[in-house]
Design a protein around this motif. Structure first.
Motif, PDB file in Angstrom:
ATOM      1  N   VAL A 156       0.813  -1.216   0.000  1.00  0.00           N
ATOM      2  CA  VAL A 156       0.000   0.000   0.000  1.00  0.00           C
ATOM      3  C   VAL A 156       0.849   1.270   0.000  1.00  0.00           C
ATOM      4  CG1 VAL A 156      -1.850  -1.202   1.192  1.00  0.00           C
ATOM      5  CG2 VAL A 156      -0.203   0.107   2.519  1.00  0.00           C
ATOM      6  N   PHE A 157       2.146   1.139   0.235  1.00  0.00           N
ATOM      7  CA  PHE A 157       2.993   2.324   0.370  1.00  0.00           C
ATOM      8  C   PHE A 157       3.757   2.666  -0.911  1.00  0.00           C
ATOM      9  CE2 PHE A 157       3.081   0.883   4.982  1.00  0.00           C
ATOM     10  CZ  PHE A 157       2.211   1.882   5.416  1.00  0.00           C
ATOM     11  N   ARG A 158       3.319   2.163  -2.048  1.00  0.00           N
ATOM     12  CA  ARG A 158       4.071   2.389  -3.291  1.00  0.00           C
ATOM     13  C   ARG A 158       4.243   3.868  -3.615  1.00  0.00           C
ATOM     14  NH1 ARG A 158       1.186  -2.311  -4.996  1.00  0.00           N
ATOM     15  NH2 ARG A 158      -0.535  -0.984  -5.656  1.00  0.00           N
ATOM     16  N   THR A 159       3.230   4.690  -3.316  1.00  0.00           N
ATOM     17  CA  THR A 159       3.303   6.119  -3.657  1.00  0.00           C
ATOM     18  C   THR A 159       3.702   6.978  -2.461  1.00  0.00           C
ATOM     19  OG1 THR A 159       0.959   6.533  -3.152  1.00  0.00           O
ATOM     20  CG2 THR A 159       1.498   5.786  -5.394  1.00  0.00           C
ATOM     21  N   TRP A 160       4.114   6.348  -1.374  1.00  0.00           N
ATOM     22  CA  TRP A 160       4.417   7.080  -0.142  1.00  0.00           C
ATOM     23  C   TRP A 160       5.914   7.353  -0.023  1.00  0.00           C
ATOM     24  CZ3 TRP A 160       1.076   6.948   4.645  1.00  0.00           C
ATOM     25  CH2 TRP A 160      -0.258   6.651   4.331  1.00  0.00           C
ATOM     26  N   ARG A 161       6.237   8.498   0.568  1.00  0.00           N
ATOM     27  CA  ARG A 161       7.618   8.788   0.926  1.00  0.00           C
ATOM     28  C   ARG A 161       7.943   8.088   2.249  1.00  0.00           C
ATOM     29  NH1 ARG A 161       9.997  12.804  -2.054  1.00  0.00           N
ATOM     30  NH2 ARG A 161       8.613  14.155  -3.272  1.00  0.00           N
ATOM     31  N   PRO A 162       9.211   7.755   2.474  1.00  0.00           N
ATOM     32  CA  PRO A 162       9.578   7.068   3.717  1.00  0.00           C
ATOM     33  C   PRO A 162       9.106   7.789   4.979  1.00  0.00           C
ATOM     34  CG  PRO A 162      11.389   6.955   2.171  1.00  0.00           C
ATOM     35  CD  PRO A 162      10.356   7.844   1.545  1.00  0.00           C
ATOM     36  N   ARG A 163       9.179   9.116   4.994  1.00  0.00           N
ATOM     37  CA  ARG A 163       8.755   9.848   6.188  1.00  0.00           C
ATOM     38  C   ARG A 163       7.275   9.619   6.481  1.00  0.00           C
ATOM     39  NH1 ARG A 163       8.920  16.457   7.021  1.00  0.00           N
ATOM     40  NH2 ARG A 163       8.042  16.472   9.130  1.00  0.00           N
ATOM     41  N   GLU A 164       6.445   9.618   5.420  1.00  0.00           N
ATOM     42  CA  GLU A 164       5.007   9.349   5.580  1.00  0.00           C
ATOM     43  C   GLU A 164       4.770   7.959   6.165  1.00  0.00           C
ATOM     44  OE1 GLU A 164       1.609  10.415   2.718  1.00  0.00           O
ATOM     45  OE2 GLU A 164       3.399  10.169   1.480  1.00  0.00           O
ATOM     46  N   ILE A 165       5.474   6.984   5.600  1.00  0.00           N
ATOM     47  CA  ILE A 165       5.303   5.597   6.050  1.00  0.00           C
ATOM     48  C   ILE A 165       5.638   5.480   7.532  1.00  0.00           C
ATOM     49  CG2 ILE A 165       6.066   3.209   5.739  1.00  0.00           C
ATOM     50  CD1 ILE A 165       6.837   3.975   2.850  1.00  0.00           C
ATOM     51  N   ARG A 166       6.768   6.057   7.907  1.00  0.00           N
ATOM     52  CA  ARG A 166       7.206   5.951   9.294  1.00  0.00           C
ATOM     53  C   ARG A 166       6.210   6.616  10.246  1.00  0.00           C
ATOM     54  NH1 ARG A 166      11.851   4.181  11.072  1.00  0.00           N
ATOM     55  NH2 ARG A 166      12.854   4.344   9.020  1.00  0.00           N
ATOM     56  N   GLN A 167       5.681   7.770   9.846  1.00  0.00           N
ATOM     57  CA  GLN A 167       4.724   8.472  10.703  1.00  0.00           C
ATOM     58  C   GLN A 167       3.480   7.628  10.958  1.00  0.00           C
ATOM     59  OE1 GLN A 167       4.116  12.142   8.546  1.00  0.00           O
ATOM     60  NE2 GLN A 167       5.552  13.282   9.836  1.00  0.00           N
ATOM     61  N   VAL A 168       2.967   6.988   9.906  1.00  0.00           N
ATOM     62  CA  VAL A 168       1.758   6.176  10.066  1.00  0.00           C
ATOM     63  C   VAL A 168       2.031   4.964  10.946  1.00  0.00           C
ATOM     64  CG1 VAL A 168       0.235   4.579   8.834  1.00  0.00           C
ATOM     65  CG2 VAL A 168       0.504   6.905   8.019  1.00  0.00           C
ATOM     66  N   ILE A 169       3.138   4.278  10.706  1.00  0.00           N
ATOM     67  CA  ILE A 169       3.451   3.097  11.515  1.00  0.00           C
ATOM     68  C   ILE A 169       3.656   3.482  12.975  1.00  0.00           C
ATOM     69  CG2 ILE A 169       5.170   1.276  11.892  1.00  0.00           C
ATOM     70  CD1 ILE A 169       5.451   1.055   8.877  1.00  0.00           C
ATOM     71  N   GLU A 170       4.249   4.654  13.218  1.00  0.00           N
ATOM     72  CA  GLU A 170       4.435   5.114  14.597  1.00  0.00           C
ATOM     73  C   GLU A 170       3.107   5.402  15.289  1.00  0.00           C
ATOM     74  OE1 GLU A 170       7.015   8.453  14.177  1.00  0.00           O
ATOM     75  OE2 GLU A 170       8.855   7.228  14.124  1.00  0.00           O
ATOM     76  N   ARG A 171       2.065   5.717  14.524  1.00  0.00           N
ATOM     77  CA  ARG A 171       0.749   5.968  15.118  1.00  0.00           C
ATOM     78  C   ARG A 171       0.036   4.679  15.508  1.00  0.00           C
ATOM     79  NH1 ARG A 171      -0.672  10.149  10.317  1.00  0.00           N
ATOM     80  NH2 ARG A 171       0.572  11.913  11.076  1.00  0.00           N
ATOM     81  N   THR A 172       0.515   3.549  15.020  1.00  0.00           N
ATOM     82  CA  THR A 172      -0.120   2.274  15.346  1.00  0.00           C
ATOM     83  C   THR A 172       0.549   1.645  16.560  1.00  0.00           C
ATOM     84  OG1 THR A 172       1.332   0.849  13.994  1.00  0.00           O
ATOM     85  CG2 THR A 172      -0.540   1.901  12.887  1.00  0.00           C
ATOM     86  N   HIS A 173      -0.236   0.856  17.281  1.00  0.00           N
ATOM     87  CA  HIS A 173       0.364   0.040  18.337  1.00  0.00           C
ATOM     88  C   HIS A 173       1.179  -1.071  17.697  1.00  0.00           C
ATOM     89  CE1 HIS A 173       0.833  -1.920  22.209  1.00  0.00           C
ATOM     90  NE2 HIS A 173       0.473  -3.057  21.634  1.00  0.00           N
ATOM     91  N   VAL A 174       0.632  -1.633  16.633  1.00  0.00           N
ATOM     92  CA  VAL A 174       1.342  -2.661  15.884  1.00  0.00           C
ATOM     93  C   VAL A 174       0.882  -2.602  14.432  1.00  0.00           C
ATOM     94  CG1 VAL A 174      -0.369  -4.458  16.419  1.00  0.00           C
ATOM     95  CG2 VAL A 174       1.936  -5.121  15.766  1.00  0.00           C
ATOM     96  N   THR A 175       1.821  -2.827  13.523  1.00  0.00           N
ATOM     97  CA  THR A 175       1.518  -2.985  12.101  1.00  0.00           C
ATOM     98  C   THR A 175       1.910  -4.401  11.718  1.00  0.00           C
ATOM     99  OG1 THR A 175       1.832  -0.646  11.553  1.00  0.00           O
ATOM    100  CG2 THR A 175       2.083  -2.231   9.763  1.00  0.00           C
ATOM    101  N   VAL A 176       0.985  -5.124  11.085  1.00  0.00           N
ATOM    102  CA  VAL A 176       1.265  -6.511  10.714  1.00  0.00           C
ATOM    103  C   VAL A 176       1.193  -6.653   9.201  1.00  0.00           C
ATOM    104  CG1 VAL A 176       0.478  -7.474  12.903  1.00  0.00           C
ATOM    105  CG2 VAL A 176      -1.160  -7.216  11.035  1.00  0.00           C
ATOM    106  N   ALA A 177       2.048  -7.507   8.668  1.00  0.00           N
ATOM    107  CA  ALA A 177       2.085  -7.799   7.239  1.00  0.00           C
ATOM    108  C   ALA A 177       1.875  -9.291   7.041  1.00  0.00           C
ATOM    109  CB  ALA A 177       3.427  -7.375   6.643  1.00  0.00           C
ATOM    110  N   VAL A 178       1.263  -9.666   5.916  1.00  0.00           N
ATOM    111  CA  VAL A 178       0.880 -11.062   5.708  1.00  0.00           C
ATOM    112  C   VAL A 178       2.038 -11.952   5.279  1.00  0.00           C
ATOM    113  CG1 VAL A 178      -1.520 -10.508   5.180  1.00  0.00           C
ATOM    114  CG2 VAL A 178       0.167 -10.608   3.318  1.00  0.00           C
ATOM    115  N   SER A 179       3.224 -11.369   5.062  1.00  0.00           N
ATOM    116  CA  SER A 179       4.371 -12.184   4.661  1.00  0.00           C
ATOM    117  C   SER A 179       5.665 -11.461   4.993  1.00  0.00           C
ATOM    118  CB  SER A 179       4.326 -12.489   3.155  1.00  0.00           C
ATOM    119  OG  SER A 179       4.371 -11.292   2.394  1.00  0.00           O
ATOM    120  N   ASP A 180       6.742 -12.236   5.079  1.00  0.00           N
ATOM    121  CA  ASP A 180       8.069 -11.646   5.228  1.00  0.00           C
ATOM    122  C   ASP A 180       8.363 -10.732   4.045  1.00  0.00           C
ATOM    123  OD1 ASP A 180       9.228 -12.848   7.652  1.00  0.00           O
ATOM    124  OD2 ASP A 180       9.025 -14.730   6.571  1.00  0.00           O
ATOM    125  N   TYR A 181       7.947 -11.177   2.861  1.00  0.00           N
ATOM    126  CA  TYR A 181       8.182 -10.365   1.667  1.00  0.00           C
ATOM    127  C   TYR A 181       7.616  -8.959   1.852  1.00  0.00           C
ATOM    128  CZ  TYR A 181       7.161  -8.188  -2.759  1.00  0.00           C
ATOM    129  OH  TYR A 181       7.043  -7.257  -3.762  1.00  0.00           O
TER     130      TYR A 181
END
Length: 400
Positions: A156-181
């Motif tokens: 989902v982060f294909r169009t996101w800058r790294p700073r945006e991604i980090r900010q959103v993940i920091e707002r979560t208690h946990v972020t989970v992904a369906v695979s190591d990939y």
């Protein structure tokens, strides 16, 4: 720490209970057997497992859609959004890309989810949002007292800058992904892996999807199930079928699915072209449009071999684990998270190499003993991917 180590670490602890939790998928999706939406399928499976543990799951749904899954407590909300704009539009998506990259905000997707988020019951301990990271705003973190979980099923982060991604993940208690990939792709974008990013692999219902006895003497049926769109690669299977037909006619190809996620969707241009390409093969290739969830086990039961010739980096592939649970050998592209689920007994082929794909399929078409052997191994592997384990791991992560 690698993703597999994260899973191993949390699997050794006592399972806590977090309840109630609220789940939000795509805002206007049905929570129903009648949709092919993978998020609704996962939410239903998790709600069933959570309830079996004694928990309660709120499923926040639009009152404009049909919802017939019995699991979970439905929380309908009314939408003021125009029926012509129920789906997130290309214009809104483009606006969010520009604003996200310049000012770090994606207001359209946040507004798109606002009514659903407002309906979340106040006693909710954890809120799970699927894929729509832009809905996790500072406003949400201020208004919601519980824990926020971002469940990543796609890149989902294909169009996101790294700073945006980090900010959103920091707002979560946990972020989970369906695979190591998928988790690794996020970490690569950021240059390091956030401490609250974990892998939570999908489960599969091994009671519903089970091996079935096939009558001796029937032609070997090669099955494709999924969205019939170019990136899913059904055209590669049709091309391979032409090559296999030069060697034997003792096989059939069954392509199940539609471009849309509902039975009412008509044929797309791609689907029309796919049927045209298959026409010279006559009854060797059969097409079945969209099949609702409750009918899928019977579809797998009527097959001998599964093919997933995807062109994109598939993060997980729910149909792969369903085929495995059904005791089918699987020929697939070595892409994304597929090998993590399929393991060493999968047959991996570059789908663009028609000759190699045809060879791999033909070798299994003519060797029923090898099909049985691989199918039995994959069935045993699928039994380890349970939704109960998935929810137990989610509970540990949320409680931590």
């Amino acid at each position: 720490m690698e993703a597999a180590e994260h899973v191993s670490e949390i699997a050794s602890t006592v399972v806590p209970m977090v309840s109630p939790i609220a789940q939000i998928a795509y805002v206007f999706s049905e929570y129903s057997h009648q949709t092919g939406n993978a998020m609704s399928t996962k939410i239903n499976a998790q709600a069933r497992a959570h309830e079996a543990m004694g928990g309660r799951t709120y499923v926040v749904v639009s009152d404009r859609r049909t919802h017939d899954y019995p699991e979970g407590t439905l929380v309908p909300y009314g939408s003021t959004r125009s029926t012509k704009k129920e789906w997130f539009t290309d214009t809104e998506r483009a606006v969010d890309v520009v604003l996200g990259r310049t000012v770090g905000r994606r207001p359209c997707i946040a507004r798109f989810h606002r009514e659903a988020l407002a309906a979340v019951p106040p006693d909710t301990e954890a809120l799970v949002l699927y894929n729509y990271a832009g809905a996790i705003t500072r406003r949400l973190t201020r208004s919601f007292d519980g824990k926020i979980v971002l469940h990543l099923g796609n890149e989902v982060f294909r169009t996101w800058r790294p700073r945006e991604i980090r900010q959103v993940i920091e707002r979560t208690h946990v972020t989970v992904a369906v695979s190591d990939y998928l988790a690794d792709s996020v970490a690569q974008r950021l240059g390091s892996r956030p401490d609250n990013l974990h892998v939570l692999r999908n489960g599969v219902d091994s009671e519903r999807f089970r091996p079935a006895s096939r009558s001796a003497g029937e032609p070997c049926t090669i099955l494709f199930v999924g969205n019939v769109m170019p990136h899913k690669g059904a055209h590669h299977l049709v091309a391979a079928a032409h090559e296999i037909a030069k060697r034997t006619k003792d096989f059939r190809v069954h392509i199940v699915g539609s471009a849309g996620l509902r039975p009412s969707c008509g044929l797309s241009a791609y689907e029309v072209e796919l049927r045209r390409a298959a026409a010279p093969l006559g009854d060797l290739v059969r097409f079945t449009p969209f099949v609702e969830r409750r009918s899928l086990p019977a579809v797998y039961a009527g097959a001998d071999l599964f093919c997933m010739p995807v062109e994109w980096q598939e993060p997980a592939g729910q149909v792969v684990t369903e085929a495995m649970a059904s005791g089918l050998p699987v020929v697939a592209a070595r892409s994304g998270g597929i090998p993590e689920y399929l393991g060493p007994e999968g047959v991996y082929v570059d789908p663009h190499d028609t000759a190699a794909l045809a060879d791999a399929l033909h070798s299994l078409v003519v060797d029923p003993a090898e099909r049985r052997r691989r199918g039995q191994v994959l069935r045993a592997r699928a039994e380890s991917f349970t939704w109960e384990r998935n929810v137990q791991q989610l509970m540990r992560l949320v409680a931590g």
